[in-house]
Write an enzyme that holds these catalytic residues in place. Structure first.
Site, PDB file in Angstrom:
ATOM      1  N   CYS A  35       0.806  -1.218   0.000  1.00  0.00           N
ATOM      2  CA  CYS A  35       0.000   0.000   0.000  1.00  0.00           C
ATOM      3  C   CYS A  35       0.842   1.273   0.000  1.00  0.00           C
ATOM      4  O   CYS A  35       0.355   2.336  -0.380  1.00  0.00           O
ATOM      5  CB  CYS A  35      -0.923   0.008   1.214  1.00  0.00           C
ATOM      6  SG  CYS A  35      -2.144  -1.334   1.219  1.00  0.00           S
ATOM      7  N   HIS A  82      -3.855   7.555   2.102  1.00  0.00           N
ATOM      8  CA  HIS A  82      -4.242   6.238   1.624  1.00  0.00           C
ATOM      9  C   HIS A  82      -5.377   5.691   2.487  1.00  0.00           C
ATOM     10  O   HIS A  82      -5.291   5.701   3.720  1.00  0.00           O
ATOM     11  CB  HIS A  82      -3.035   5.296   1.702  1.00  0.00           C
ATOM     12  CG  HIS A  82      -3.387   3.864   1.491  1.00  0.00           C
ATOM     13  ND1 HIS A  82      -3.683   3.359   0.251  1.00  0.00           N
ATOM     14  CD2 HIS A  82      -3.501   2.834   2.363  1.00  0.00           C
ATOM     15  CE1 HIS A  82      -3.969   2.069   0.367  1.00  0.00           C
ATOM     16  NE2 HIS A  82      -3.863   1.723   1.633  1.00  0.00           N
ATOM     17  N   PRO A  83      -6.460   5.190   1.878  1.00  0.00           N
ATOM     18  CA  PRO A  83      -7.593   4.642   2.641  1.00  0.00           C
ATOM     19  C   PRO A  83      -7.349   3.202   3.070  1.00  0.00           C
ATOM     20  O   PRO A  83      -7.892   2.254   2.499  1.00  0.00           O
ATOM     21  CB  PRO A  83      -8.755   4.752   1.651  1.00  0.00           C
ATOM     22  CG  PRO A  83      -8.106   4.636   0.314  1.00  0.00           C
ATOM     23  CD  PRO A  83      -6.747   5.262   0.432  1.00  0.00           C
ATOM     24  N   GLY A  84      -6.520   3.026   4.089  1.00  0.00           N
ATOM     25  CA  GLY A  84      -6.151   1.685   4.522  1.00  0.00           C
ATOM     26  C   GLY A  84      -7.284   0.890   5.129  1.00  0.00           C
ATOM     27  O   GLY A  84      -7.268  -0.342   5.105  1.00  0.00           O
ATOM     28  N   GLY A  85      -8.273   1.569   5.677  1.00  0.00           N
ATOM     29  CA  GLY A  85      -9.410   0.924   6.323  1.00  0.00           C
ATOM     30  C   GLY A  85     -10.003   1.879   7.333  1.00  0.00           C
ATOM     31  O   GLY A  85      -9.355   2.847   7.745  1.00  0.00           O
ATOM     32  N   PRO A  86     -11.248   1.646   7.775  1.00  0.00           N
ATOM     33  CA  PRO A  86     -11.911   2.588   8.673  1.00  0.00           C
ATOM     34  C   PRO A  86     -11.149   2.869   9.962  1.00  0.00           C
ATOM     35  O   PRO A  86     -11.051   4.021  10.394  1.00  0.00           O
ATOM     36  CB  PRO A  86     -13.248   1.895   8.971  1.00  0.00           C
ATOM     37  CG  PRO A  86     -13.473   0.976   7.839  1.00  0.00           C
ATOM     38  CD  PRO A  86     -12.115   0.515   7.402  1.00  0.00           C
TER      39      PRO A  86
END
Length: 339
Positions: free
Chosen positions: A135, A267-271
């Site tokens: 990522c 970066h949208p790694g997760g909520p």
């Protein structure tokens, strides 16, 4: 370094999250209700996949999945690179350096060699394929273009990232990490055209941070099965412990505080990771609206995601921005931009 063109390309096969959940439940022996809960918790509403859902049952070996990766990653990469060059108004023969990043498939000759020929790049183009940054590769790739253009400011450099995450999902793995991954990650490609002198957002400075002893937090377990996801439950807590201090120290070196950053390209790694960034830096919820939207509409595209967020961000002229991504290592990549 100036970012002259950014183009993200998503596969044509678009599905709502509930459709993907149902299809994956038919391929695995995991509890269907548990799978639904994990998929719902990702906050992802829909994703673009490189194959029709019905075709994933045919990927019965790592070899077959990787063959699919080689074919389709090249197609998406070509579309992304062509789009970025059009936006920058630069012809392919003007490209001096091509950096290709991916962590979801393998090929030798590397895909950048095939991409260079399909795009009509010069035979003397400098190529660098990079595998394993996960990522973080979108941000790291931009930083390495910046390094290159400091030495060759009259050159044109291109970054291409392609990730086909859906091809790596394991049907026989009922671990929490794999169930989360099957609901979080999507497929896509992105390209960035950068110049030493020109128009577009300017990269002012970069910083890489590698955290020793954290290899267990994120990565692949590679074997006969292919790429099996490693996602440690301690990842979110570690982000909370270290990231804010590193970001503040980086900004302070350039006379800035988080409050003075006008745009956040994250970066949208997760909520949970996005929430931790907001909390530890004391940001307004709307500061990461573009990141949240990218996650909700497309899932985590690995290295492609931060470039998608960059494409969708509309910074105010003359203001600073911070671009960042996290990846295996465990590592962080930070870039200070000036819009």
């Amino acid at each position: 370094m100036h970012i002259s063109g950014v183009q993200t390309v998503l596969p044509d096969h678009r599905y709502e999250q509930a459709e993907i959940t149902e299809a994956f439940s038919r391929l695995t022996s995991c509890d269907e209700e548990l799978l639904r809960r994990f998929h719902a918790a990702t906050g992802v509403e829909g994703r673009n996949l490189v194959l029709p859902l019905a075709d994933y049952a045919k990927l019965d070996s790592f070899g077959r999945a990787n063959d699919t990766y080689v074919e389709l990653a090249l197609e998406l990469g070509e579309q992304a690179m062509a789009g970025a060059l059009r936006k920058a108004d630069i012809s392919p023969e003007k490209v001096d350096h091509l950096l290709f990043c991916s962590t979801t498939g393998l090929a030798t000759p590397s895909l950048d060699a095939r991409l260079a020929q399909r795009m009509g790049l010069r035979p003397d183009v400098k190529r660098l394929p990079v595998f394993g940054l996960g990522c973080a590769a979108g941000a790291s790739g931009l930083a390495r273009l910046h390094d290159y253009l400091r030495g060759w400011p009259d050159h044109v450099a291109v970054l291409v990232c392609v990730e086909l995450c859906s091809l790596t999902v394991q049907r026989d793995d009922t671990s929490i990490a794999n169930l989360v991954a099957s609901g979080l990650f999507g497929d896509g490609a992105a390209a960035v055209v950068a110049t030493g002198r020109g128009r577009g957002p300017e990269v002012v400075a970069t910083r890489s941070r590698l955290y020793p002893g954290t290899e267990h937090l994120m990565g692949w377990e590679v074997g006969d099965h292919g790429f099996r996801i490693v996602l440690d439950a301690d990842l979110t807590d570690f982000v909370e412990q270290v990231l804010a201090a590193d970001i503040k120290a980086f900004l302070a070196d350039y006379g800035l505080t988080p409050e003075q950053v006008a745009s956040w390209v994250c970066h949208p790694g997760g909520p949970k990771v996005i929430d931790k960034i907001l909390q530890t830096l004391n940001l307004e919820p709307k500061a990461l609206d573009v990141t949240w939207r990218s996650l909700r509409e497309h899932g985590n595209l690995s290295s492609v995601s931060v470039l998608h967020v960059l494409q969708e961000t509309r910074g105010r002229p003359g203001t600073p921005a911070l671009l960042m991504a996290l990846g295996p290592g465990f590592s962080a990549e930070l870039l200070l931009l000036h819009w």
